[in-house]
Design a protein around this motif. Structure first.
Motif, short mmCIF file in Angstrom:
data_model
loop_
_atom_site.label_atom_id
_atom_site.label_comp_id
_atom_site.label_asym_id
_atom_site.label_seq_id
_atom_site.Cartn_x
_atom_site.Cartn_y
_atom_site.Cartn_z
N LYS A 54 0.85 -1.18 0.00
CA LYS A 54 0.00 0.00 0.00
C LYS A 54 0.89 1.24 0.00
CE LYS A 54 -3.92 -2.27 2.17
NZ LYS A 54 -4.95 -2.23 3.23
N PRO A 55 0.64 2.19 -0.90
CA PRO A 55 1.52 3.36 -1.00
C PRO A 55 1.60 4.13 0.31
CG PRO A 55 0.09 3.23 -2.91
CD PRO A 55 -0.41 2.21 -1.92
N ARG A 56 2.81 4.50 0.67
CA ARG A 56 3.06 5.26 1.88
C ARG A 56 2.89 6.74 1.60
NH1 ARG A 56 8.83 5.15 2.76
NH2 ARG A 56 8.55 2.91 2.44
N ASN A 57 2.30 7.48 2.52
CA ASN A 57 2.16 8.92 2.35
C ASN A 57 3.54 9.57 2.28
OD1 ASN A 57 -0.62 8.84 2.39
ND2 ASN A 57 -0.75 9.09 4.61
N GLY A 58 3.68 10.58 1.47
CA GLY A 58 4.95 11.27 1.36
C GLY A 58 5.75 10.75 0.19
N THR A 59 6.57 9.71 0.43
CA THR A 59 7.46 9.19 -0.60
C THR A 59 6.70 8.75 -1.84
OG1 THR A 59 9.00 8.43 1.10
CG2 THR A 59 9.25 7.48 -1.08
N PHE A 60 5.53 8.13 -1.67
CA PHE A 60 4.83 7.55 -2.80
C PHE A 60 3.60 8.36 -3.22
CE2 PHE A 60 6.49 3.61 -0.54
CZ PHE A 60 7.68 3.65 -1.23
N ALA A 61 3.43 9.53 -2.65
CA ALA A 61 2.25 10.34 -2.97
C ALA A 61 2.40 10.99 -4.34
CB ALA A 61 2.03 11.40 -1.90
N GLY A 62 1.28 11.09 -5.05
CA GLY A 62 1.25 11.82 -6.30
C GLY A 62 1.82 11.09 -7.50
N LEU A 63 2.04 9.80 -7.38
CA LEU A 63 2.55 9.03 -8.51
C LEU A 63 1.41 8.66 -9.46
CD1 LEU A 63 4.92 6.59 -6.55
CD2 LEU A 63 5.60 8.55 -7.96
#
Length: 365
Positions: free
Chosen positions: A280-289
């Motif tokens: 599950k995408p982590r907030n911050g590093t993986f946001a907005g991809l």
């Protein structure tokens, strides 16, 4: 840790972990494992665990799990498992003789026999070369490295755009494709040559690099991971888009094979299939991809688990899903010829009390 709905989950000795994670598997997973004569190892660095998945004599799926601090890259060789962790690379050996079983039904019992201390260099993927040397992706120092008896590591290669070895995770070098006993390709999130420069370049500019020539095969990827050589092509995870892809190493052309609902990291190939981990995408590093948009367009939620993809059709044919506390996985490895594996974790009563030895006395000279 709750067991899978159709298989036992042996209790993990050692430090207790949160128990609010449920493991479920696809209905055909046990049949797939038996038909393909393999078992599976996968890791969660989030909770620091190594999972071994096999099939019991009764035909149910077995999960065996042990605690290893920040469990990351995993590499299986017959009778041996290498595991990268927070500051060490572990070597686990099968203690069973041919025909023996452990606890009535495990045909492989992996025991930690060596831990090489590297320090916190952010070990990602791990492999072995033709001479049996351990080669690993040293992400913090932006290089490939091997083990050293006196030092934390011995660097053996770095991308040409990295001007010096420094503990700065400049380009987020993360994946390594071994081929013919040598590292052939690597992946990095960017060509940055400054402290964590890759973080501002997550959306595009991810690279596949040919190690021998330092050639950039393509720079059109988004947070790529886990390159693997298959025939004349390279498979990789275009993680920022959520796709398993095929790359022509001559032209850099990219072809999508399958969309996977989650942030892709590890991959292992077996019998025309790719086994991949999704998180599950982590907030911050993986946001907005682009992965976010792809999930929304499919009205889907991100998974945490292991997916088995048929490479010919692109279909996800079997799966393992984790729901609850564990939301991120890292690597996966197939263990061909192993039916039902187990392991023993470090700093456990079992590790202290499990003793095996060669009963034939060796002469002094």
């Amino acid at each position: 840790m709750a067991g899978a709905s159709n298989g036992p989950s042996p209790a993990t000795p050692g430090t207790p972990k949160p128990t609010n994670t449920n493991l479920t598997v696809s209905r055909g997973l046990s049949d797939w494992l038996r038909a393909n004569r393999t078992s599976i190892a996968f890791t969660s660095y989030q909770t620091g665990q190594l999972f071994l998945v096999g099939v019991t004599p009764a035909g149910t799926v077995s999960f065996n799990q042990q605690n290893f601090s920040r469990a990351m890259g995993v590499c299986y060789q017959p009778g041996r498992l290498y595991l990268g962790t927070s500051h060490q690379i572990w070597r686990l050996e099968n203690m069973l003789r041919p025909g023996e079983t452990a606890n009535q039904h495990f045909d492989m019992a992996l025991i930690p026999r060596n831990a090489q201390t590297t320090g916190d260099v952010d070990v990602h993927e791990v492999g072995t070369d033709a001479a049996g040397r351990v080669i690993f992706v040293n992400t913090k120092y932006s290089c490939l490295a091997t083990l050293d008896l006196n030092h934390s590591f011995r660097p053996i290669w770095k991308p040409g755009f990295i001007s010096k070895l420094a503990p700065e995770d400049r380009c987020h070098l993360n994946g390594m494709a071994m081929d013919g006993g040598t590292p052939r390709y690597v992946t990095a999130v960017s060509r940055s040559d400054s402290l964590t420069g890759w973080r501002e370049r997550r959306h595009e500019g991810g690279v596949l690099i040919e190690v021998a020539t330092d050639r950039i095969v393509t720079d059109q990827l988004s947070m790529p991971h886990s390159p693997r050589v298959l025939g004349d092509h390279v498979l990789a995870l275009d993680s920022g888009r959520g796709h398993l892809i095929r790359i022509d190493p001559a032209t850099g052309e990219r072809t999508d094979i399958a969309f996977c609902p989650g942030f892709l990291r590890g991959m292992s190939l077996h019998n025309g299939h790719a086994l991949v981990t999704v998180s599950k995408p982590r907030n911050g590093t993986f946001a907005g991809l682009a992965l976010d948009t792809a999930l929304a367009s499919r009205d889907a939620e991100a998974w945490c688990g292991v997916l088995i993809v048929n490479l010919a059709s692109g279909d996800i044919v079997e799966w393992i899903k984790l729901d609850g506390f564990i939301t991120e996985l890292f690597d996966v490895a197939v263990m061909p010829g192993v039916v039902c594996p187990m392991s023993i974790g470090p700093d456990t009563p079992e590790m202290r009390s499990t003793i095996s030895f060669d009963r034939e006395i060796s002469p002094l000279s």
